[in-house]
Scaffold this active site. Sequence first.
Site, PDB file in Angstrom:
ATOM      1  N   GLY A 269      62.256  63.695  23.793  1.00  0.00           N
ATOM      2  CA  GLY A 269      63.274  62.912  23.093  1.00  0.00           C
ATOM      3  C   GLY A 269      62.888  61.451  23.027  1.00  0.00           C
TER       4      GLY A 269
ATOM      5  N   CYS B 247      68.562  76.061  43.775  1.00  0.00           N
ATOM      6  CA  CYS B 247      69.725  75.241  43.452  1.00  0.00           C
ATOM      7  C   CYS B 247      69.463  73.759  43.729  1.00  0.00           C
ATOM      8  CB  CYS B 247      70.870  75.748  44.310  1.00  0.00           C
ATOM      9  SG  CYS B 247      72.381  74.922  43.982  1.00  0.00           S
TER      10      CYS B 247
ATOM     11  N   ASP C 201      59.679  52.808  26.938  1.00  0.00           N
ATOM     12  CA  ASP C 201      58.769  52.525  28.063  1.00  0.00           C
ATOM     13  C   ASP C 201      57.494  53.339  27.952  1.00  0.00           C
ATOM     14  OD1 ASP C 201      60.908  51.201  29.055  1.00  0.00           O
ATOM     15  OD2 ASP C 201      61.279  52.575  30.721  1.00  0.00           O
TER      16      ASP C 201
ATOM     17  N   GLU D 127      87.181  31.639  44.299  1.00  0.00           N
ATOM     18  CA  GLU D 127      86.227  30.910  43.468  1.00  0.00           C
ATOM     19  C   GLU D 127      85.162  30.130  44.247  1.00  0.00           C
ATOM     20  OE1 GLU D 127      89.409  29.141  41.319  1.00  0.00           O
ATOM     21  OE2 GLU D 127      88.723  29.971  39.434  1.00  0.00           O
TER      22      GLU D 127
ATOM     23  N   GLY E 224      66.967  77.039  33.016  1.00  0.00           N
ATOM     24  CA  GLY E 224      66.835  78.373  32.453  1.00  0.00           C
ATOM     25  C   GLY E 224      66.543  78.296  30.972  1.00  0.00           C
TER      26      GLY E 224
HETATM   27  C1  LIG Z   1      71.841  54.342  29.209  1.00  0.00           C
HETATM   28  C2  LIG Z   1      70.501  54.547  28.588  1.00  0.00           C
HETATM   29  C3  LIG Z   1      69.414  53.892  29.149  1.00  0.00           C
HETATM   30  C4  LIG Z   1      68.159  54.043  28.586  1.00  0.00           C
HETATM   31  N1  LIG Z   1      67.110  53.380  29.152  1.00  0.00           N
HETATM   32  C5  LIG Z   1      65.877  53.552  28.649  1.00  0.00           C
HETATM   33  C6  LIG Z   1      64.755  52.902  29.234  1.00  0.00           C
HETATM   34  O1  LIG Z   1      64.881  52.160  30.201  1.00  0.00           O
HETATM   35  N2  LIG Z   1      63.540  53.110  28.687  1.00  0.00           N
HETATM   36  C7  LIG Z   1      63.365  53.930  27.611  1.00  0.00           C
HETATM   37  O2  LIG Z   1      62.241  54.092  27.163  1.00  0.00           O
HETATM   38  N3  LIG Z   1      64.403  54.546  27.021  1.00  0.00           N
HETATM   39  C8  LIG Z   1      65.642  54.359  27.519  1.00  0.00           C
HETATM   40  N4  LIG Z   1      66.694  54.993  26.922  1.00  0.00           N
HETATM   41  C9  LIG Z   1      66.429  55.852  25.741  1.00  0.00           C
HETATM   42  C10 LIG Z   1      66.134  57.255  26.249  1.00  0.00           C
HETATM   43  O3  LIG Z   1      64.951  57.332  26.931  1.00  0.00           O
HETATM   44  C11 LIG Z   1      66.036  58.199  25.088  1.00  0.00           C
HETATM   45  O4  LIG Z   1      67.255  58.103  24.421  1.00  0.00           O
HETATM   46  C12 LIG Z   1      65.839  59.594  25.612  1.00  0.00           C
HETATM   47  O5  LIG Z   1      64.574  59.710  26.181  1.00  0.00           O
HETATM   48  C13 LIG Z   1      66.021  60.582  24.566  1.00  0.00           C
HETATM   49  O6  LIG Z   1      65.855  61.877  25.174  1.00  0.00           O
HETATM   50  P1  LIG Z   1      66.851  63.066  24.928  1.00  0.00           P
HETATM   51  O7  LIG Z   1      66.316  64.235  25.644  1.00  0.00           O
HETATM   52  O8  LIG Z   1      68.245  62.610  25.261  1.00  0.00           O
HETATM   53  O9  LIG Z   1      66.683  63.218  23.396  1.00  0.00           O
HETATM   54  P2  LIG Z   1      67.742  63.602  22.350  1.00  0.00           P
HETATM   55  O10 LIG Z   1      68.732  62.502  22.189  1.00  0.00           O
HETATM   56  O11 LIG Z   1      68.214  64.979  22.646  1.00  0.00           O
HETATM   57  O12 LIG Z   1      66.793  63.629  21.098  1.00  0.00           O
HETATM   58  C14 LIG Z   1      66.402  62.466  20.426  1.00  0.00           C
HETATM   59  C15 LIG Z   1      65.783  62.864  19.097  1.00  0.00           C
HETATM   60  O13 LIG Z   1      64.539  63.482  19.324  1.00  0.00           O
HETATM   61  C16 LIG Z   1      64.549  64.815  18.811  1.00  0.00           C
HETATM   62  N5  LIG Z   1      63.810  65.637  19.781  1.00  0.00           N
HETATM   63  C17 LIG Z   1      64.064  65.755  21.118  1.00  0.00           C
HETATM   64  N6  LIG Z   1      63.115  66.523  21.681  1.00  0.00           N
HETATM   65  C18 LIG Z   1      62.254  66.912  20.694  1.00  0.00           C
HETATM   66  C19 LIG Z   1      61.072  67.688  20.658  1.00  0.00           C
HETATM   67  N7  LIG Z   1      60.565  68.259  21.735  1.00  0.00           N
HETATM   68  N8  LIG Z   1      60.471  67.855  19.442  1.00  0.00           N
HETATM   69  C20 LIG Z   1      60.958  67.286  18.311  1.00  0.00           C
HETATM   70  N9  LIG Z   1      62.072  66.527  18.305  1.00  0.00           N
HETATM   71  C21 LIG Z   1      62.702  66.340  19.467  1.00  0.00           C
HETATM   72  C22 LIG Z   1      66.006  65.210  18.679  1.00  0.00           C
HETATM   73  O14 LIG Z   1      66.175  66.160  17.672  1.00  0.00           O
HETATM   74  C23 LIG Z   1      66.629  63.884  18.315  1.00  0.00           C
HETATM   75  O15 LIG Z   1      66.466  63.601  16.958  1.00  0.00           O
HETATM   76  C24 LIG Z   1      67.968  54.861  27.445  1.00  0.00           C
HETATM   77  C25 LIG Z   1      69.059  55.528  26.875  1.00  0.00           C
HETATM   78  C26 LIG Z   1      70.319  55.370  27.448  1.00  0.00           C
HETATM   79  C27 LIG Z   1      71.469  56.089  26.845  1.00  0.00           C
END
Ligand SMILES: Cc1cc2nc3c(=O)[nH]c(=O)nc-3n(C[C@H](O)[C@H](O)[C@H](O)COP(=O)(O)OP(=O)(O)OC[C@H]3O[C@@H](n4cnc5c(N)ncnc54)[C@H](O)[C@@H]3O)c2cc1C
Length: 1044
Positions: free
Chosen positions: A253, A32, A263, A988, A194
């Site tokens: 993603g 957990c 990044d 202020e 899971g």
């Molecule tokens: C508040 C905020 C701060 C952020 N800051 C940063 C930052 O500092 N640096 C940075 O680099 N990014 C940043 N991001 C972007 C963030 O890293 C990406 O949005 C995130 O990594 C996407 O991952 P997810 O799992 O949510 O993907 P999802 O939103 O679930 O998927 C994104 C897309 O990829 C596809 N996908 C996901 N996994 C796979 C897979 N295994 N194979 C094929 N397709 C796939 C999905 O179908 C979708 O089209 C930020 C986003 C937010 C909202």
Amino acid sequence: MLQLSGLGCTDACHTGSAGAVSPWGEGGFLCCYHFSANACLAPICSLHHVAVTTVEGIGSTKSRLHPVQERIAKSHGSQCGFCTPGIVMSMYTLLRNQPEPTMEEIEDAFQGNLCRCTGYRPILQGFRTFARDGGCCGGSGENLNCCLNQKEDHTVTLSPSLFNPEEFMPLDPTQEPIFPPELLVGDADALGRGPATSGCHEARETLVKHTSGDLCALALWVFLSSSDTGGQAPVSHTPKGTHTSRIHMSVGGNIITASPISDLNPVFMASGAKLTIVSTGTRRTVRMDHTFFPAYRKTLLAPEEILLSIEIPYSREGEYFSAFKQTSRRDDIAKVTSGMRVLFNPGTVQVKELALCYGGMADRTISALKTTQRQISHFWNEGLLQDVCAGLAEELSLAPDAPGGMVEFRRTLTLSFFFKFYLTVLQKLGKENSEDQCGKLDPTHASATLLFQKDPPANVQLFQEVPKGQSEEDMVGRSLPHLAAAMQASGEAVYCDDIPRYENELSLRLVTSTQAHAKIKSIDTSEAQKVPGFVCFISADDVPGSNITGICNDEMVFAKDEVTCVGHIIGAVVTDTREHAQRAAQAVKITYEDLPAIITIEDAIKSNSFYEPELKIEKGNLTNGFSEADNIVSGTGAQCNLGEWVGPGLGRGRGLLRNHSPFRQVGFMKTGRVVALQVEHYSNAGNSMDLSQHVSRMHPCILGVVNGKSKAGPTSIGLLTSCLIFVFFSRENCWKKRGLSIIPTKFGISFSNPFLNQGGALIHVYTDGSVLLTHGGTEMGQGLHTKMVQQASSPVASVSAAHLHVTSGKSSPLSASVSSSEACQTILKRLEPFKKKNPSGSWEDWVMAAYLDAVSLSATGFYKTPNLGYSFETNSGNAFHYFSYGVACSEVEIDCLTGDHKVRIWDWVQAVGSESLTALQVEGAFVQGLGLFTLEELHYSPEGSLHTRGPSTYKIPAFGSIPSVFRVSLLRDCPNKKAIYASKAVGEPPLFLAASIFFAIKDAIHAARAGNMDHKMKKLFQLDSPATQEKIRNACVDKFTRLV
Ligand SMILES: Cc1cc2nc3c(=O)[nH]c(=O)nc-3n(C[C@H](O)[C@H](O)[C@H](O)COP(=O)(O)OP(=O)(O)OC[C@H]3O[C@@H](n4cnc5c(N)ncnc54)[C@H](O)[C@@H]3O)c2cc1C
Ligand code: FES
């Protein structure tokens, strides 16, 4: 996404950028684990086999607060309380995973939480009591003002803390709710997820990245092909990531979203990572190279393919790797990001492979192939450095209007990063004795390779305690926690968005102008009317009576015929739901005929676009002064080298602060004595006057942007600046410089428009003894109601605090306080005969006796600030009722290569009269000032549309932004005869004192420029507020900035 109905889940930006304002804690699987997250980023499906705990679930004012809730409330860590539930849940989660965290872990836990009121220090100080390395400076006692070092002073008692930690409930981890056993799943992977939650995250990589200023250190849970294990094995895992947005985002993603500022992608690309991609019945491996992202937000993957795993090769002997990321704020998305790798031929410093990959320099992640390929077989020396920099400057060019702006800054960063990489490798090679074949690291350059990290905060606030002998009942001067803090910490406080909908309630959405200046030719609502639930559209024609409004009668409720800024309210749609109102508002079509727009102050000066009358203050005889002067220098701030003539103090102090252009001409003697100074002052007053003239006393420019009241204070502070240079540090560190600045402030209190300085109060005492106080002040988190209770319970007013309920209006705190006090005294006078008759009776007895005797226990009070009214014509009269005094000293360090800065020390003394409730406001005000002068920059399009509209584009300070040493001394032994309980307003003044940081930065830039001086560079330079990284980097002119 997850929508929770609890009051603690406040509605915010819906993008996860505003911090964990919509919080929830979570349990997990067999092993957990707990984490906090933003509700707006959490898909419902991610909650499979997860237990959700909201802030209401951990404690309550009705039963028992959780220690986290109690400590944030009692340590003054909650003011308006909007951020408080999110911060409570981040801390709660940390403690569930780590009951005895370090201060560093506590600070890290709050990456992702924002607070606008408290200044963060009180929150950290309250939660420090959970830390195993607690004590106000981490337990070392090294800080002179450390709570461990406090000595009793016999005249006044200085207290280092606004709360007594001994009163806190202990944290007992055994008392926390257990994870519901029925939700446990047996077949959880090592990550704790899971199979049912996997979905397309089948690859199950997780990333915990720890971003620190310009360097992004990575700890990945990846699956590597390993000859040792013969299969896939997790190689590293750092479990401390609690940044709410990281929790739910996957590496897969991140790659597939193909963000140009990702990044990770430059890092993977530079490392030569291989991706395994699967689809029904197919499996292939591709290398992430320059072909992987063929276009904006595109990858080589076909729509049906899934990224299964990433294979990052082990580094080899003679191979070096670094990653860089430049952000506006420590926990922010990148401006430029980079992964760099070099492999040398065995036993040499001759380049075999070089990969320089960048994000933020194109519409996709790119590799600087042209530049790197020509370095093969070159030695790692100055020649290579110069060639790579020249190559990058050419290869990574950006169009002047490239999305994201900051073109010069971003281009310079690509070189700065490579220079850091070059030095880092040189340093490592040096250790391996390769100095003969490559360059030798100049020790003054070594600091460029160090992480630019802030030290953990060691902060203390010293305030003077109440005099010995003050009655326990008398709350005045005591550090009383905010009245609503406990409710805010437990999520019970009700905000507008929390109020349940009424039956038949309608929603209204404004329709605003998209043009800065235009005639409204037509408004077509036909499409809006088709939206379900549409009720009506209202506009200027529907306003009964006058459509004119505003304090200067120069605004309209709804624009009629003409709009004068983007965002000008034209009308409103009314529908049955919020969502329908949003759709209907978007469907309203407005046609415009464009008129010339004035967007900038420069445009306004050219077009003579000013509010009348033009205000002037003249002291002495300017004509005589100029005629007596030995020298006269004229020009704008940008043009003149005033400092070279009249000494560094004035010259450095004249930086432009927020749209102000203060200088016209100065006359001075050969000795440097100034005998005449003419300053013209312009401010952005927006498209309506509002209070601009009263607060700025300068040329308020009429602009086609939404009304922005201007502040006069910062510029006047600038003229008082005194700077010193850190000579030794600067000599020894070529690329890091320190600066120092001390700023005093004398801040006028009261509105200079006299009618605004009034307030009324109304008191009703009910037969059960309860008291309802309605006053004219606005409780907006600053603790005005708390102040009312303090005053009402003082010996003068002596209304029992326990009986008091306060509601408010919108006048100034002083007017509210005095009028309330007057009303209290009227009631007390009426109760006096009943107290005399029954001296041993209780409050309730006297109130009931008065009721039975038919004595009215309702009273009003009224206050008007006396003797106000300044005349610009005669330069006479009082603009202010009294002054608030303070002084601040800042020491900053800048990274000349990236424009980063850190505030090393901020010392501040503020006279607060004789009450300490103001402690609630002063530090928040300072941190807002820190944002104002170093971070918070508004960007408008040339057409007058504001680009920086939300937390993802407009950056306010976060936990990591506050100074490492932040010493605040609130002096009460300086009573103010002109205000109630001899108190002083301190909203202020501290905001302006943060300008000392701006001038300390400017001082550090001076040191940087002095080190790179050549005949082309002017000694004096213009730095406009805010001193952002971009401005700092561009002002630190050097060989790299000259290349771009
Ligand atoms: C508040 C905020 C701060 C952020 N800051 C940063 C930052 O500092 N640096 C940075 O680099 N990014 C940043 N991001 C972007 C963030 O890293 C990406 O949005 C995130 O990594 C996407 O991952 P997810 O799992 O949510 O993907 P999802 O939103 O679930 O998927 C994104 C897309 O990829 C596809 N996908 C996901 N996994 C796979 C897979 N295994 N194979 C094929 N397709 C796939 C999905 O179908 C979708 O089209 C930020 C986003 C937010 C909202
Ligand atoms: S935003 Fe943190 S208390 Fe107001």
